[in-house]
Design an enzyme around this catalytic site. Sequence first.
Site, short mmCIF file in Angstrom:
data_model
loop_
_atom_site.label_atom_id
_atom_site.label_comp_id
_atom_site.label_asym_id
_atom_site.label_seq_id
_atom_site.Cartn_x
_atom_site.Cartn_y
_atom_site.Cartn_z
N SER A 90 0.90 -1.38 -0.30
CA SER A 90 -0.23 0.13 0.01
C SER A 90 0.50 1.33 0.05
O SER A 90 0.64 1.83 -0.78
CB SER A 90 -0.70 -0.07 1.53
OG SER A 90 -1.78 -1.04 1.31
N HIS A 114 0.55 4.52 4.49
CA HIS A 114 0.02 5.31 3.16
C HIS A 114 0.39 6.42 3.12
O HIS A 114 1.03 7.36 1.97
CB HIS A 114 -1.74 5.34 3.23
CG HIS A 114 -1.91 4.11 3.23
ND1 HIS A 114 -3.76 3.52 3.56
CD2 HIS A 114 -2.20 2.38 3.13
CE1 HIS A 114 -4.40 2.12 3.19
NE2 HIS A 114 -2.98 1.78 2.85
#
Length: 385
Positions: free
Chosen positions: A194, A246
């Site tokens: 991610s 993230h």
Amino acid sequence: MGRTPTDSTPDSELGIKVQSRQTDFHPRFHPKIRPPPPLPQQPYPPLFKHWFPWLVPSIVVVNIVLFVMAMYINDCPANSDKCIGAANLGRFAFQSTQENPLLGPSAATLQKMGALDVKKVVEEHQVWRLASCMWLHAGVFHVLANMLSLLFVGIRLEQEFGFVRIGVLYVISGIGGSLLSSLFVRTTISVGASGALFGLLGAMLSELLINWTIYENKLEALLTLLLITLINLAVGILPHVDNFAHLGGFVSGFLLGFVLLIRPQFGRISQKNAVSNYFASKPKSKYKIYQYILLVLSLLLLISGFSIGLVLLLGGVDGNEYCSWCHFLSCVPTPFWNCEARCSSSQEANQLYLTCMQNHRSKFYMLGNNNTTAQIQQLCVELCR
């Protein structure tokens, strides 16, 4: 009072003093004046080279193969009686949903294969886990979601900029996400691509900004990218999602985009693709001043940020102790769900001191020789109840 020579005639006098407009500017009479070259008959070649995308599909294949290997190594039926699909999948059966709701291997298997474990990074100096964790995934849903997103975003970028720059961008963004995650997520392991994916998304945004002059519909493209970014970051406030990875990946990719994805300004591109001597003006510089400024500033921020982050991580610094509200960036409690328990910790010999970030309770624990990260997280959960 000048006179006309006696041997001259009226015609010859007119020939000297009177010239038509067409004759006056004809190159035969003025060889230094050249007419502009004719417009090219052939269409201009493409402004940029398009690359064949092979790296991004290769990354997808590697991630899927590593997930299959993780399931083979996990061998759930040999270690548990509560496996999903044991009759049909054999040693590739999934752990129970209570242990892994994403349909995948156990935490111990992922840790063995290189998951991000802050304790091992700090105490055993296994810094390589910052990179290895981005190639592992916690379950079927996890790997499918990440790989589909990678194909959607990565192929377009590789076609435009080539495999070298996109490969460097992918890896460094993933490490940046792991670095920020390890400073705030201290008691659980972390896996997944991610951070690298958000790095590609951040790079798309910075690429639009630094190459502003060559795009049409600039505002529409900018608003679309900002909306996609905000939606994806908003998903990160759900429980069991590492939004610090993230954020770290996005910021790393955003800064790297200014360095790796810079393109010549439009005037330079036009001159380069035009026919010889078509532009009489002085050739434009390759980059604009603002492009040079953004490149230098981004490079300085990247180097200083990674250096400071590694020093803090290897020094055992817990970011939660210096930012009491930062845990809300990863999970916001609502009436519909509770956030995962988070604790700050300090350890001396076999004594562990935990402080719950939600209710601020603190307690000492005596540890054995083989305590795992999962066991410490369970102590944190009990302390936060």
